[in-house]
Every structure is written in C-alpha cells, then in structure tokens.
Design a protein around this motif. Structure first.
Motif, short mmCIF file in Angstrom:
data_model
loop_
_atom_site.label_atom_id
_atom_site.label_comp_id
_atom_site.label_asym_id
_atom_site.label_seq_id
_atom_site.Cartn_x
_atom_site.Cartn_y
_atom_site.Cartn_z
N TYR A 255 -17.44 48.30 53.21
CA TYR A 255 -18.29 47.70 52.07
C TYR A 255 -17.23 47.31 50.82
O TYR A 255 -17.83 47.12 49.59
CB TYR A 255 -19.47 48.46 51.51
CG TYR A 255 -20.08 48.90 52.52
CD1 TYR A 255 -20.76 48.05 53.50
CD2 TYR A 255 -20.29 50.27 52.93
CE1 TYR A 255 -21.61 48.51 54.64
CE2 TYR A 255 -21.31 50.68 53.92
CZ TYR A 255 -21.90 49.71 54.60
OH TYR A 255 -22.68 50.44 55.70
N GLN A 256 -16.09 47.17 51.00
CA GLN A 256 -14.85 46.73 50.05
C GLN A 256 -13.86 46.17 50.75
O GLN A 256 -13.71 46.23 52.05
CB GLN A 256 -14.64 47.94 49.10
CG GLN A 256 -14.47 49.44 50.07
CD GLN A 256 -13.13 49.40 51.03
OE1 GLN A 256 -12.05 48.83 50.80
NE2 GLN A 256 -13.21 49.77 52.28
N LYS A 363 -24.62 46.07 49.06
CA LYS A 363 -25.34 46.11 47.86
C LYS A 363 -26.08 47.42 47.83
O LYS A 363 -25.99 47.91 46.66
CB LYS A 363 -26.50 45.04 47.75
CG LYS A 363 -26.03 43.57 47.66
CD LYS A 363 -27.11 42.64 46.99
CE LYS A 363 -26.78 41.20 47.66
NZ LYS A 363 -27.95 40.52 48.30
N ARG A 364 -26.59 47.88 48.82
CA ARG A 364 -27.33 49.22 48.85
C ARG A 364 -26.35 50.40 48.74
O ARG A 364 -26.72 51.33 47.81
CB ARG A 364 -28.11 49.48 50.24
CG ARG A 364 -29.38 48.50 50.27
CD ARG A 364 -30.06 48.74 51.57
NE ARG A 364 -29.52 47.85 52.39
CZ ARG A 364 -29.99 48.00 53.72
NH1 ARG A 364 -30.67 48.92 54.24
NH2 ARG A 364 -29.72 47.05 54.57
N PHE A 382 -17.78 56.23 45.51
CA PHE A 382 -18.25 55.17 46.35
C PHE A 382 -18.33 55.10 47.91
O PHE A 382 -17.23 55.59 48.38
CB PHE A 382 -17.47 53.72 45.77
CG PHE A 382 -18.19 52.32 46.38
CD1 PHE A 382 -19.37 52.00 46.18
CD2 PHE A 382 -17.01 51.87 47.08
CE1 PHE A 382 -19.57 50.93 46.68
CE2 PHE A 382 -17.52 50.68 47.86
CZ PHE A 382 -18.84 50.04 47.72
N THR A 383 -19.40 54.69 48.50
CA THR A 383 -19.30 54.64 49.83
C THR A 383 -18.46 53.31 50.34
O THR A 383 -18.92 52.20 50.30
CB THR A 383 -20.82 54.38 50.38
OG1 THR A 383 -21.42 55.53 50.02
CG2 THR A 383 -20.84 54.33 51.92
N GLU A 384 -17.24 53.67 50.81
CA GLU A 384 -16.20 52.68 51.08
C GLU A 384 -16.77 52.03 52.53
O GLU A 384 -16.80 50.63 52.86
CB GLU A 384 -14.84 53.20 51.27
CG GLU A 384 -14.43 53.52 49.84
CD GLU A 384 -12.74 53.85 50.28
OE1 GLU A 384 -12.26 53.76 49.07
OE2 GLU A 384 -12.44 54.04 51.01
N ALA A 448 -34.49 50.20 52.85
CA ALA A 448 -34.74 48.63 52.39
C ALA A 448 -34.40 48.46 51.20
O ALA A 448 -34.40 49.05 50.31
CB ALA A 448 -36.02 48.06 52.66
N GLU A 449 -33.40 47.22 50.90
CA GLU A 449 -32.77 47.09 49.72
C GLU A 449 -33.77 46.88 48.76
O GLU A 449 -33.62 47.40 47.42
CB GLU A 449 -32.18 45.60 49.75
CG GLU A 449 -31.11 45.36 48.81
CD GLU A 449 -30.44 44.04 48.82
OE1 GLU A 449 -30.50 43.17 47.84
OE2 GLU A 449 -30.09 43.53 50.12
#
Length: 479
Positions: A255-256, A363-364, A382-384, A448-449
C-alpha cells in the motif's frame, strides 16, 4: 485410560495455541448467537467481510466443476471464450476432472505455470519439479517444519510478533520456538544483532537453531522488508547454516510505493555464487491472501531452492501421505499466477476488479492507521503491506490491575471489553508475542471501505471511555 481421554492425549496438542481462533473468537461467536452484530476483524478472511470474488477465476473453476456446461450450445452466451478455453485446458491436465486425485505434488501443468510466474517476477528460471502445490500455504509450512524438526532440541527462529501458525506448528511437532523481536519504533524493522543474540542464547540452552522464518509483507505487523534487510538475512542464514522459510503470501498487498515487495529468492539470486548456490530457501504463496482472498479454496504452493534431491524426495513422500492437494485449489492457483493478459476478452474486467480491491485496501490501511493514531494512548505504524493493523495500546496501571483481578492477560481484558462494547472482534497482541509490558491488538483492514469510518469512530469512543475509566486522576501520562 482410553487413548482419547483428555489426560492421555498428546501433550503437544494440548500445548499448541492459536489465538486467531482463540478465546476472543469463541466469545464473539457466542455473542453473535445471542443476536449481537459482530464485526469479525480477527482473521484475514476478505469474502466473509463482504469482498466480492474476482469473476474470471470463478468462471474457470465453475466450468471445471461442471464440465457438462461446456457441451451446452449456449455456454458462450454465459461464459467468455477465454474462460471456456482455460477450463478446457485445465480439464485436459487432469486424469478424470476435478473429482480425481492429482499427483501428490500437484498437476504438472499448473506447477509449470507457477514456475513461469516466479521466473517473470524474479528474472531467474524456476524448476517445476521443485514446486509443490499445497492446500493453502499453511499446509506447505507444516510439511516443511515437520521435515526439519527432529525434537525439542531443534529451534526455529520466528519473528515476534509472529503469525501463530508458526508457534502452534512448532509446538505440535515438538520443536522449540526461538523468538527474534521486530523493532516497533523502526516500523517493525529487523535487527541482525538481535538475531545473533537469539541464536547465541538458544545455543547456550542446548538448542540447535535449524531454520529462520520471515513473513514479508509482515503479519501481524504489515511492514515490507527492504532489499538491504533481505541481504543481511540471507548472509546470516548462510553463516549460521539455517534454512530460510519465506512466508510471502501477501506479496500482492502493498500500500505504498517506496518499498515494493521483492522476493527472498530474487535477492538471493542477485547476490550470485557462492551464496546463491548455498542458502537453502523454501518460499510459500497462496490464493487465500493477496487481494484474491479465496481463503476457503485452500490453494497454495511451496518452492524449494538449493534443497538436496534426496530431501526433496522425502518431502514428496510426506506430501504423498495426503495423496493429493485439492484440485479446485490448484486451478485457482493456476489462474492466479497466469491471469488474463492485455488483449484477452476478460482482461479489462479482471484489471478493473483487481485495481478496485487494491485501491480500496490502500485507502482502508490509511483510514485505520489515522484512526488508531487519533485515539488516546494508542500508537500505530502505517500498514505498508499485508492486511492487518497492529496498534500498540498503552494500558494504564489500573487497567492492568483490573485484568489481573479478572484473571486475564491485560490485552485480552481490553479486547474482550472492546468486543462487548462495540462488537469488534480483534486478536490480542499476546497471541502473536510482544515485548514484556507492551500491549497490542491485531485487526484486519478488511471491513468494507464505507463501514470503516463508523468502525473507527466506535473504536475511538470505546477506547477513550476505557482510558477515562482506568486512568489515574493524578494525571497518568497520555500519548
């Protein structure tokens, strides 16, 4: 005393713990039966939290499961031509369709697809004979650990916090878990000095460390290992003569952009001989994790690098005892490693669905990290990558005292209170291992987002009220 009386069963079975489906999960299930709405964020199970399956793999497997559909003159009105062609291809690899056993290593044609995927990913050829298809990555991990562990004197280096499959399997097979601690303040980075100390301490206790586990991207910690870190690990395994077990099941979940996923195998091959010919490496992947989330299909593989041929034969024998990995799971794996390509009829839809899921997960990950960091006495990296958040919860002394009185580990106490108040089912950090006096919880980033802001708001309200209740009025420090 009969053989299955509790007093007489295998002690290793009693000792094994698996927190992901432990006390919290059982309590959540009870509450659900009582009619309370439960949000199960305790296990990485995307479809259970509303993620829609990808269309193309389901079409291919549906046709393989019901091959009579291929004879229907209207099949082309319902299924795209590339799904029909792929189903026919996979059925042609079997000796009797999905209801027949395959080779114990998996269908040779699909192992070849996996080898091509690895070569494309890493830039180095892969041998299908050294790839075994398994019922999810967990089954592969257990086969390898069972082969390595000879008894309590054999140790396996496992990152702490760790995914409890490792502690449970090591206990079941009668080995010893040797922890190496990830550094939370360095975004869960790995310190080679800490590794050396863990090995030295274990040797002093008479334990022979035989293998090292890495989880990349991390579970529960969500970090991505850098190339520099992977090189250090490979050199360390070479010096110490350790097998490296590369749990790489989240390689599609990143996510990055600063730290993409790089496989341990690619880094090893890039290092060149002699090390690239010496380090014994077993890598694992699955269709359960990643953005496919096909957990119930149980498709996975393991790939062996630099493992002696006689040992490969023994691992084949172990696989043969189960006769065959499940065939639908193998086909899911084939489609995952060989998805629709640009120009194929199904490509645009497949790409759109994939991009949608990964974009939303990104995004989540951000919403959840920001949400936790906005809470009193909570701090979160942060969840990388992967699909989890692992915030640290700084529990006031009064809360720790209350937990002791209730006969609970402090973070179990906190997570049970969270569950009762909000219906959010998490896993206490103690189920993964953590430093003494430090408390965490693990939650997936999978709700869900559109539900995520409400879930984080509900968490914040609970947490802030909990801190208010247990903080000392003399001004216990806040984070």
């Amino acid at each position: 005393m009969a053989g299955l009386d509790y007093e007489s069963i295998n002690e290793n079975v009693k000792k094994a713990q698996y927190a992901v489906r432990g006390e919290l999960y059982l309590r959540a299930s009870e509450l659900q039966k009582e009619g309370k709405k439960i949000i199960f964020t305790n296990v990485g199970n995307p479809h259970a939290l509303g993620q829609k399956p990808l269309t193309f793999p389901r079409q291919v497997v549906a046709l393989c499961q019901a091959p009579f559909l291929l004879d229907d003159p209207n099949v082309g009105l319902v299924f795209p031509a590339d799904a029909i062609a792929r189903a026919k291809y996979y059925l042609g690899l079997t000796s009797g369709g999905l209801g027949a056993y395959s080779d114990s290593r998996g269908l040779p044609g699909i192992r070849k697809e996996v080898a091509e995927f690895i070569e494309k990913r890493d830039g180095y050829p892969s041998d299908p004979e050294l790839i075994y298809l398994t019922d999810g990555a967990s089954k592969g991990v257990m086969q390898i650990l069972q082969t390595i562990i000879r008894g309590p004197g054999d140790g396996i280096l496992v990152p702490v916090p760790q995914y409890p499959l490792y502690s449970a399997a090591i206990t079941l097979f009668g080995g010893s878990l040797v922890p190496y601690y990830l550094e939370e303040t360095a975004n869960w980075g790995l310190d080679i000095q800490n590794l050396r100390e863990s090995v030295a301490e274990s040797r002093a206790r008479g334990i022979t460390v035989r293998a090292m586990v890495i989880i990349n991207p991390g579970n529960p910690t969500g970090q991505c290992l850098s190339v520099a870190n992977l090189k250090e690990i490979l050199k360390f395994c070479n010096q110490e003569k350790l097998v490296l077990l590369g749990d790489e099941v989240y390689q599609q979940n990143v996510y990055q952009d600063e730290r993409p996923f790089i496989s341990a195998r690619k880094v090893l091959m890039d290092m060149g001989p002699p090390i690239s010919k010496e380090v014994q490496l077993v890598s694992f992947h699955t269709v359960s994790k990643g953005y496919w989330g096909e957990c119930g299909q149980r498709g996975g593989y393991l790939e062996m690098t630099n493992i002696p041929p006689q040992t490969v034969d023994e691992i084949y024998k172990v696989a043969s005892i189960s006769l065959s990995p499940n065939v639908p799971g193998q086909i899911f794996m084939g489609v995952m490693v060989n998805p629709p390509k640009p120009g194929d009829i199904s490509y645009d839809k497949f790409a759109r669905e994939s991009k949608g899921i990964l974009g939303s997960l990104r995004k989540r990950a951000q919403i959840m990290t920001d949400g936790f960091n906005s809470c009193r006495n909570v701090v979160c990296n942060f969840t990388e990558g992967a699909m989890y958040s692992f915030p640290q919860v700084r529990l006031p002394p009064k809360a720790i005292e209350a937990a002791k009185k209730a006969g609970k580990v402090p973070d179990v106490f906190y997570c049970l209170k969270l569950l009762e108040a909000t219906g959010i089912s998490t896993v206490p950090g103690s189920g993964f291992g953590q430093k003494d006096g430090v408390f965490h919880l693990r939650t997936t980033i999978l709700p869900a987002e559109e539900d995520m802001p409400a879930i984080m708001s509900s968490f914040k309200k609970f947490n802030d009220e909990f801190m208010e209740q247990y903080e000392d009025s003399r001004g216990y420090s806040r984070m």
